[in-house]
Design an enzyme around this catalytic site. Structure first.
Site, short mmCIF file in Angstrom:
data_model
loop_
_atom_site.label_atom_id
_atom_site.label_comp_id
_atom_site.label_asym_id
_atom_site.label_seq_id
_atom_site.Cartn_x
_atom_site.Cartn_y
_atom_site.Cartn_z
N ASP A 241 0.87 -1.17 0.00
CA ASP A 241 0.00 0.00 0.00
C ASP A 241 0.92 1.22 0.00
OD1 ASP A 241 -2.09 1.75 0.02
OD2 ASP A 241 -3.18 0.78 1.65
C1 BGC Z 1 -5.00 3.28 -0.20
C2 BGC Z 1 -5.00 2.26 -1.31
C3 BGC Z 1 -4.80 2.98 -2.62
C4 BGC Z 1 -3.48 3.71 -2.57
C5 BGC Z 1 -3.13 4.45 -3.85
C6 BGC Z 1 -3.80 4.20 -0.23
O1 BGC Z 1 -4.01 5.29 0.59
O2 BGC Z 1 -5.06 2.63 1.05
O3 BGC Z 1 -6.20 1.54 -1.30
O4 BGC Z 1 -4.87 2.07 -3.68
O5 BGC Z 1 -3.55 4.67 -1.53
O6 BGC Z 1 -3.93 5.55 -4.04
#
Ligand code: BGC
Length: 747
Positions: A241
């Site tokens: 993540d």
């Molecule tokens: C989220 C993810 C997301 C990623 C990219 C993170 O803050 O938890 O689900 O895909 O950002 O935007």
């Protein structure tokens, strides 16, 4: 520890390509070199991996090195029903087609990986991201997720299933330590992931921010290697993540393949310069890097990036919009319909009052990384106008005062600071929350003048709504949550409807007792304060760009509702096992925020497994949903095929006078198991379409997995011999047909 083997990916092109790469080039592939890209190797024709959010649409593009949206006028895509809405359809075919839409649009927008679907289990109704996730049940989640994945990947785009694992709350999401025992891990929180990766063949997976039993997911060797690679034989890419990596050597050796983050210092990422140094000084064997690169190249091969045969996508086509209307239509759940108030007949209600902020509120933007820029979004008010046409005069009043407007539409720059812990002080749900009796919980931030103004506004809006209700033939109330509450980064602080909605609903029901109440929320929400007084209640999670039209078509009978709840709605929050055990919200004041733990002490008793087993009656049960017609079940038969595989057949008849779809659910009860087990567990379902008077035979096949539990002592699933009940019903609390079988084979 990492096994220093030969490459596990057996493909000559991949081997040759890796052999031709320098260490720097390999390192460039395993960390972000832009907000949604790694580096690629231009010299060898290896493209950067282009990723994009998210579960409900292809998110608009950002500059490579700034959270600044670009090309906005080219980003008008289709906006899908949320994960919870897709799960509420209980329709794997529609989930698959919705996935195809997402895949096709991602392809057309030039993406290689779409960061979706989100499949964490709804453990508490308060989790802000429940709308993105699907259900409280691993079986339903697994089936819907797998269908979405197959749909997306059929269009030569990789999914990235998220968030692995135990990201069941947003509160303290960056650091919370989820403490869990193996049985709950394997029976509740991992099965949907396993199915997504093995059955769904998901090409990539996102590891979550949180810790699991003391170790961050991104450096959790047990999770990312022992379970993922050794037990499940997974050969896809593990992407972190955004900002979830906290170390170089432990994360690299634990099995994380690609580090992504939200900051712009790409060369300083843990998997950038520090990883190169770790390789050079022998802390990380270069073969570990080769393995990561091999998986990334394999993903690129799987989406046919270099073969010239990759499909061509399209976005925001009428075909997509039509399909999404169908999906939205099946996601709406009819909870109550006394005296068949619904569907409304346009001829009998020339003047309609539509009351409630959600009726007019576009919901696509905001809510975190699932935000969208759809070509259009039909709000419920628009939908009601579209459906009633010239037959009715439709008038609108907001009814309640939205006092946190700035949080509802979202701020495009939020992600730049998203690694800062989300604490209560910043919680968007703290402002002006209203309790069930309509009194103010905590005043709006600001001075007493602000409070007086807000009180006056509320009164004025309430009076306006009451007057409008009096003047109209019917009232349709459209309320619930919005993107300030169904959002990434925060949990709700209350199970109640926000603002002064209970007060407004109560006052309106006094004027129009037959008011139709439609509630939108991504999670279970407290309907108890008005449930007994109301006659007609509908629920839906965000249903995408066509949501408002689908809702209107349901209210006026063009669609016969066939959605079923993907979660139980407890009477009160304290009935939910994460809350009754005191495990959530993990607020021990003596523990620093980044040291907080959440002990999953309810174990496997999550959702209906808890409510039904422990006799805690929910207001609305998992799997529940009404129709404008009625169904009759009969003729249950169970045939043993072989090897503890059973074919379960039964008949369903539409006994009403309109066509309708019914979700038939199969639950298993272990009658003689040597360990404590839930009263029932969902192990199959099918959705059947029936004309009035029509009867069809349904067949669901179950195998040994349906009768197995995870044994902590033998570290694996066991199917004990003995008696099991197979029940078929229209909901977890309405099991109509039952038969016992005897399983003889010890496993
Ligand atoms: C989220 C993810 C997301 C990623 C990219 C993170 O803050 O938890 O689900 O895909 O950002 O935007």
């Amino acid at each position: 520890m990492y096994k220093n083997n030969n490459l596990s990916v057996d493909n000559q092109w991949i081997k040759d390509t890796i052999a031709a790469m320098t260490l720097d080039e390999k390192i460039g592939l395993v960390h972000g070199n832009a907000l949604f890209k790694n580096k690629g190797v231009d010299r060898l024709g290896i493209e950067p991996l282009i990723m994009s959010d998210g579960p409900m649409s292809v998110r608009f593009d950002f500059k490579d090195d700034e959270w600044f949206p670009i090309d906005r006028d080219m980003c008008y895509v289709s906006w899908l029903p949320s994960g919870a809405a897709l799960a509420a359809t209980w329709n794997t075919e529609l989930a698959n087609k919705s996935g195809q839409v997402l895949g096709s649009e991602a392809l057309a927008r030039g993406k290689h990986v779409i960061l979706a679907p989100g499949i964490n289990i709804h453990r508490t109704p308060l989790c802000g991201r429940n709308f993105e996730y699907m259900s409280e049940d691993p079986y339903l989640t697994g089936k819907i997720a797998t269908s979405v994945i197959k749909g997306v990947q059929s269009n030569d785009v990789a999914v990235c299933v998220k968030h692995f694992a135990l990201n069941n709350q947003e509160k303290y999401r960056m650091t919370i330590d989820a403490k869990i025992e193996d049985r709950a891990l394997y029976e509740i929180y991992l099965p949907a992931f396993k199915e997504a990766l093995t059955e769904g063949n998901a090409y990539s997976l996102m590891c979550s921010y949180n810790k699991i039993n003391g170790t961050y997911a991104s450096e959790n060797h047990r999770l990312l290697t022992e379970i993922l690679r050794d037990e499940w034989n997974y050969d896809g890419v593990v992407i972190s993540d955004w900002g979830a990596v906290h170390s170089t050597v432990p994360s690299a050796l634990a099995g994380c393949d690609l580090e992504m983050s939200v900051t712009y210092n790409f060369d300083d990422y843990f998997f950038a310069k520090p990883l190169k140094e770790a390789v050079l000084n022998g802390e990380v064997p270069e073969s570990v890097i080769d393995e990561k690169v091999a998986r990334i190249l394999l993903l690129q091969k799987r989406i046919k990036l270099y073969e010239g045969t990759r499909k061509r996508g399209e976005y925001s086509t009428t075909k997509h919009h039509q399909l999404l209307l169908e999906a939205a239509g099946e996601s709406i759940v009819l909870l109550k319909n006394d005296r068949n108030i619904l569907p409304l007949d346009t001829k009998k209600c020339p003047k309609i009052a539509v009351i409630g902020d959600v009726a007019k509120r576009p919901l696509a933007c905001g809510g975190g990384s699932s935000e969208a820029t759809p070509l259009f979004e039909i709000t419920p008010l628009m939908g009601i106008n579209m459906v009633t046409g010239s037959h009715c005069i439709v008038k609108y009043a907001p009814g309640y005062y939205v006092d946190n407007e700035e949080h509802v539409t979202g701020d495009v720059d939020w992600q730049a600071t998203s690694l800062d812990a989300c604490d209560d002080e910043d919680s968007v749900t703290d402002t002006d929350a209203v309790t069930a009796d309509g009194t103010l919980n905590s005043p709006a931030k600001g001075n007493s003048k602000g409070i007086i103004n807000s009180k006056a506004k509320k009164e004025a809006l309430l009076n306006e709504a009451i007057n409008l209700a009096k003047e109209c033939d019917v009232v349709i109330y459209v309320g619930g949550l919005n993107r300030a509450y169904d959002t990434e980064g925060f949990d709700r602080t209350s199970y109640d409807l926000p603002y002064n909605q209970y007060e407004v609903i109560d006052a309106l029901l006094k004027v129009k007792p037959d008011m139709v109440i439609s509630i939108l929320s991504g999670s279970a929400i407290n309907l108890s304060p008005f449930n007994d007084k109301a006659s007609a209640i509908l629920w839906n999670s965000m249903a995408g760009m066509q949501g408002g039209l689908a809702l209107a078509q349901t209210i006026f009978g063009d669609i016969n509702p066939s959605g079923k709840l993907p979660v139980s709605f407890p009477v009160q929050l304290s009935d939910c096992s994460a809350h009754s055990t005191g495990s959530y919200p993990c607020d021990d004041p003596n523990v620093a925020d980044d040291q907080k733990t959440c002990t999953y002490s309810e174990g496997i008793y999550v959702g209906y497994r808890h409510y039904i087993t422990n006799n805690v009656k929910p207001l609305y049960s998992f799997g529940y949903g009404l129709s404008y017609t009625s169904f009759e079940y009969s003729d249950l038969n169970i045939n043993e095929l072989n090897n503890n595989e059973y074919e379960v057949s039964f008949k369903v008849k539409n006994t009403g006078d309109v066509s309708g779809k019914e979700v038939c659910q199969l639950y298993v009860t272990a009658n003689e198991r040597t360990v404590d087990s839930p009263a029932i567990e969902l192990k199959g379902f099918t959705k059947v379409n029936l004309n009035p008077g029509e009867q069809k035979e349904c067949i669901i096949t179950v195998n040994k997995d349906a009768f197995s539990y995870y044994s902590e002592s033998s570290h694996g699933f066991i199917c004990e011999p003995g008696s099991y009940t197979i029940s078929i019903g229209s909901s977890s609390d309405k099991l109509i047909l039952r038969k016992d079988i005897n399983i003889s084979v010890n496993d």
